[in-house]
Enzyme design. Sequence first.
Site, PDB file in Angstrom:
ATOM      1  N   ILE A  62      10.603  -4.224 -19.111  1.00  0.00           N
ATOM      2  CA  ILE A  62      11.624  -4.742 -20.026  1.00  0.00           C
ATOM      3  C   ILE A  62      11.099  -4.681 -21.453  1.00  0.00           C
ATOM      4  CG2 ILE A  62      13.016  -6.728 -20.700  1.00  0.00           C
ATOM      5  CD1 ILE A  62      13.017  -7.636 -17.798  1.00  0.00           C
ATOM      6  N   GLN A 115       8.227 -11.801 -23.495  1.00  0.00           N
ATOM      7  CA  GLN A 115       8.476 -11.249 -22.169  1.00  0.00           C
ATOM      8  C   GLN A 115       7.298 -11.457 -21.217  1.00  0.00           C
ATOM      9  OE1 GLN A 115      11.540  -9.896 -21.494  1.00  0.00           O
ATOM     10  NE2 GLN A 115      12.052 -10.434 -23.606  1.00  0.00           N
ATOM     11  N   SER A 156       7.696 -12.679  -9.853  1.00  0.00           N
ATOM     12  CA  SER A 156       7.636 -12.615  -8.400  1.00  0.00           C
ATOM     13  C   SER A 156       7.517 -13.997  -7.751  1.00  0.00           C
ATOM     14  CB  SER A 156       6.493 -11.731  -7.908  1.00  0.00           C
ATOM     15  OG  SER A 156       6.321 -11.843  -6.515  1.00  0.00           O
ATOM     16  N   TYR A 199       7.335 -20.250  -8.974  1.00  0.00           N
ATOM     17  CA  TYR A 199       7.799 -19.427 -10.086  1.00  0.00           C
ATOM     18  C   TYR A 199       9.013 -20.062 -10.754  1.00  0.00           C
ATOM     19  CZ  TYR A 199      10.003 -15.579 -12.618  1.00  0.00           C
ATOM     20  OH  TYR A 199      10.596 -14.809 -13.596  1.00  0.00           O
ATOM     21  N   ASN A 205      14.306  -7.557   3.601  1.00  0.00           N
ATOM     22  CA  ASN A 205      14.025  -8.906   4.090  1.00  0.00           C
ATOM     23  C   ASN A 205      15.306  -9.591   4.531  1.00  0.00           C
ATOM     24  OD1 ASN A 205      11.917  -8.662   1.394  1.00  0.00           O
ATOM     25  ND2 ASN A 205      11.053  -9.123   3.403  1.00  0.00           N
TER      26      ASN A 205
END
Length: 375
Positions: free
Chosen positions: A73, A138, A143, A207, A268
Amino acid sequence: EQKCIEKYLINIKNILFMGSRYGLLRKPLELTAPKPKKYLIFAIQSLKVHDTPYHTQDLSNYSFLVTGGAGFIGANLVEYLLQYGAKKVRVLDNLATGSKENLRAFENHPSFEFMEGDIRDLGTCKKAVQGIDLVSHQAALGSVPRSINDPLTSNEVNVTGFLNMLVAQKESSSVKRLVYAASSSTYGDSKNLPKVEDTIGKPLSPYAVTKLVNELYAEVFHKTYGIETIGLRYFNVFGPKQSPKGAYAAVIPQFMQALKEGVPPTINGDGEQTRDFTFVENAVQANIKAFFAPKEAINEVFNVAYGERISLNTLWESLKGISGKNVPANYGPPRKGDVRDSLADIGKARKLMGYDPGFSVQDGLKITWKFFSES
């Protein structure tokens, strides 16, 4: 006729630049007046991107810092800023997850500066903001699975690192605004669809906790010290320069790498979970809009997405169609900490920032596949 030609050439150069950014052209083209019609037809047939800039300001009056600018990004944002004549674009990155390769095309640009360093070090952050007007933060360890496996490091980078950047901004005499990467993971266990900024649930992963804490710190620093911040809650951003490598790679680059190699990917769960996948150019637009957004947008957070959702099964079928490859998928257990469904309401960003995402998921997938298949 000559004036028409010159007008065409200006537009073509913008279009061709966008094409070179996304791997549709292997190198930028220098155009002159001869045979403009040939180039115009080629550009229109080859590219379906917007050639309109997302700003009206003269970027040559501004110096920018992009933390995490070697990530995908950040690197796309750096490229936009340099293309449109920014006075200076400094990147701060420790290259833990980013890649110098993403910045290779800019290393000799007179307005580009690379600073290798870690946001966990306050002194580094203070040095990075020297002489900077606008910051795009950024840098982070993304994850959900990574944060579950190593919550301490995720907290150090995402919370302590973010706090360091806020302190550096507070003590800076030049920084006018910091735009930071927030996350749709903040919505947690909320079942509401679409997701609206003022209604969140409880975080489902370490996270998500770190990204929620970022928003809280930004609000407190604004109210306490008067600094300007704007948060962008990204929804599953994808696009060129995103790495398919590593245990924590995102799903779209993983899928594309699987197609490129002709091996089945692992989905998944049952694959019916949905996401509001967001092409990276939409995220670039949001950052540019946030840099110059009016005062009503200060100390706010905004959803950055396209505003549509698709399932992973549909995503995989679309990619098979785009690539022309028929590879079956394997299915594994659901991932811990993942939300089941995600869809953004982008009305607030439209109203306060003028955000208008120009690339649908299908547009982005076609451009990204072209990049992956030729890289």
